[in-house]
Scaffold this active site. Structure first.
Site: not given
Lengths: 330, 329
Positions: A272, A243, A290
């Site tokens: 993000e 993360r 991602h």
């Protein structure tokens, strides 16, 4: 006797027939609330008898985070959050535990695809491939692209030796890397499979490549910060598929500017989809949006894993893959 | 007795000490002929007694060793020690006819090249170029479709030399199953579990085809329109060998039709020129021939060439003769 009511928050794309098949043990609803406010109203109305929820990562755009404020609106019938994803930082675990709500996530189904991204980023950062690819696409072939470094013989430090970390080790060893790790607890020799257990500080100080493979929670936020960078080797490579917020992104940008960090490979970012401009303007760093588990094969496996958790909860009152924080509860 | 004369064609960047150390057994010169024409003259002059050459594929004189250069080489020259695994820029047949033996650098190139190859396999299977480009445009992963895992996919390696075997070891770490086609099947030990198949079977049954064969008269355009027609729909192609083993136009056509879902390339037919159909394709992942471009590997290769030179001078034999010359000694 009426079947338990379960609610889908988000979309199921690949395991639609497996979802429909749950209708033998449950009544299925697909959430159509437009936003968090409406969802809270619906929890008192048409969803006021739900027992379990299948939630997806993107559904946070509708409901917001599963924090104490939202959780207190859930009916007393509500027992299970079956989350599609390995990382479940969108859910505050403590208020769930307080309310007797159990959470499952998707460990193991995510391991290979995420480790694949992780290894791609390690290679890309060590070998400066982004620089080379950008140079080529600009029409400059490899003019001005400097020599880079091989993974062979380099020390890979894995922070967080869960399923993904261990899957990464297997890949890295095929490239001749030596693996050491730091984890909350040392693994059994069988699970560690030859990787050396070191302290957090030793991991920072002696790794040539540092890979972040730990969950995000209040204890791990900004684990990699200015102080951590100072302890690292000069010219270290940093890779993150966990993360964004386990790393202080601004501190990373500073460390890249100073050369402390020679290069980085990132699949996740603190805020993000917003990315620190210092990363966007850096042509050496290799950045993915991602993509961790975004393949047909893995997405289907994950959806099925969530559905299996729901079925297990409804038929045996136990989740298959309850989150680690709640392991003692069932 | 004067020491044999060794000539450097190009540059040594990392193993300068090791090069200088050759002066215990040889007189060392660095080619300074300004043009090819001057070099041909110098071969009859100051280089007329050279016994061995350290050769690089550079842009200076005799970077390409063709029949004209070979014709001008002095009779004293017996050994050309080339820095590179690929030596298609040297006319090895003409060298053999003149009694000149050639060495290349197998082995030292394997890991770095296989690393590039595996990066391209992942990049093409997962269509990462599209997602990286979308991110860099400020669009995060908007519109980026799902892709595919390597796990369980069949990797077909065309050319199971040192690099091909190094690719296999990496691919297995990602759960791929390897089959290969080679001039000859390998021993069980070297194949290490990879299945040997015929060329057509490799084309027809592989999910990913990785090219790891040398470029020569037999292998030019071995992957062409007919080959693509035999492949699975949606096949992935990667190439770290030489661009010309693939008909680049045929590849562009196959990408267009969807026969090839995605490709990863480190080499191109007319590099540094690249087919515009590849540049225009945001899915394909393209590198500018960076195969062995690391400090560690470049140094290892330079040392391997220097060791070949030393062996040539002290024992009149090369350590890593090119396959075409093995039968000559």
């Amino acid at each position: 006797m009426t079947k338990p009511h379960i609610l889908l928050l988000g979309e199921i794309r690949h395991a639609k027939s497996e979802w429909e098949a749950l209708s033998d043990v449950a009544t299925l609803s697909v959430c159509d609330s437009a936003n968090r406010e409406e969802f809270i109203k619906d929890l008192k109305g048409k969803y006021s008898d739900i027992v379990a929820v299948y939630r997806t990562f993107p559904s946070v755009a509708i409901t917001g985070r599963f924090d104490a404020e939202l959780l207190k609106e859930f009916p007393s019938t509500f027992k299970y959050i079956c989350h599609n994803g390995a990382g479940y930082d969108q859910i505050d675990v403590a208020p769930c535990t307080d309310r007797g709500i159990h959470i499952s996530n998707c460990p193991s189904t995510v391991d290979d695809a995420t480790a694949d991204v992780n290894m791609f980023l390690i290679l890309g950062a060590l070998r400066n491939f982004n620089d080379a690819m950008v140079n080529l696409r600009k029409g400059n072939w490899n003019a001005g692209v400097p020599l880079s470094n091989d993974p062979d013989g380099k020390v890979l430090g894995i922070l967080g030796m869960g399923g993904i970390g261990r899957a990464l080790k297997k890949r890295a060893e095929a490239f001749g890397m030596t693996v050491q790790y730091y984890n909350r607890k040392e693994l059994s020799p069988e699970l560690a499979a030859g990787a050396k257990y070191v302290s957090f500080d030793e991991l920072l100080a002696t790794s040539d490549v540092l890979s972040l493979n730990l969950p995000l929670n209040p204890n791990t936020r900004h684990t990699i910060n200015k102080e951590a960078f100072e302890k690292m080797k000069d010219g270290i490579i940093i890779v993150n598929t966990a993360r964004g917020a386990v790393m202080d992104e601004a501190a990373l940008v500073d460390a890249l500017a100073s050369g402390k960090v020679k290069n980085a490979g990132l699949d996740v970012f603190e805020a993000e989809p917003k990315i620190h401009p210092g990363l966007m303007s850096n042509e050496k760093v290799i950045l993915l949006p991602h993509m961790g588990t975004l393949t047909y094969e893995t997405q289907k496996k994950m959806e099925v894993q969530v559905l299996d958790n729901i079925r297990a909860a409804l038929t045996t009152a136990k989740l298959n893959t309850i989150v680690p924080e709640q392991a003692g509860l069932q | 007795m004067t020491k044999p004369h060794v000539l450097l064609l190009g540059e040594i960047v990392h193993a300068k000490d090791e090069w200088e150390a050759l002066s215990d057994i040889a007189t060392l010169s660095v080619c300074d002929s300004p043009t090819e024409e001057d070099f041909i003259k110098d071969l009859a002059g100051k280089y007329s007694d050279i016994a061995a050459v350290y050769h690089t594929h550079y842009s200076g004189p005799a970077g390409v060793i063709d029949k004209d250069v070979i014709g001008a080489l002095p009779p004293s020259l017996k050994f050309i020690c080339h820095n590179g695994a690929g030596y298609d820029m040297i006319n090895v047949n003409a060298c053999a006819e003149k009694g000149i033996l050639v060495s290349n650098t197998p082995g030292t190139v394997d890991d770095a090249t296989a690393d590039v190859n595996m990066f391209l396999i992942l990049g093409a299977l997962r269509e990462f170029n599209l997602s990286m480009t979308t991110l860099r445009k400020g669009n995060w992963n908007k519109g980026v479709p799902l892709a595919h895992d390597p796990e369980g996919k069949v990797l077909g390696i065309l050319g199971m030399g040192g690099i091909g075997r190094a690719v296999k070891r990496r691919a297995e770490g990602f759960g791929m199953i390897t089959q290969y086609h080679n001039r000859k099947p390998l021993s069980d030990e070297m194949a290490a579990g990879a299945k040997y198949v015929g060329f057509d079977e490799l084309l027809a049954t592989s999910d990913v085809i990785s090219l790891n064969l040398p470029l020569n008269a037999h292998t030019r355009h071995i992957i062409n329109k007919e080959s693509f027609a035999k492949m699975k729909d949606g096949v992935i192609i990667t190439n770290t060998a030489r661009g010309a083993v693939i008909d680049e136009q045929a590849l562009v056509d196959a990408l267009e039709s969807g026969k090839v879902r995605c490709a990863g390339l480190d080499v191109f037919e007319a590099e540094p020129e690249i087919h515009p159909g590849l540049i225009a394709n945001e899915k394909v992942i393209l590198l500018p021939h960076v195969g062995t471009r690391t400090y560690e590997t470049q140094k290892k290769m330079e040392i391997q060439v220097i060791e070949n030179v030393r062996s040539a001078i002290t024992e009149a034999k090369l350590l890593t003769l090119v396959p075409e010359h093995v039968h000559l000694v």
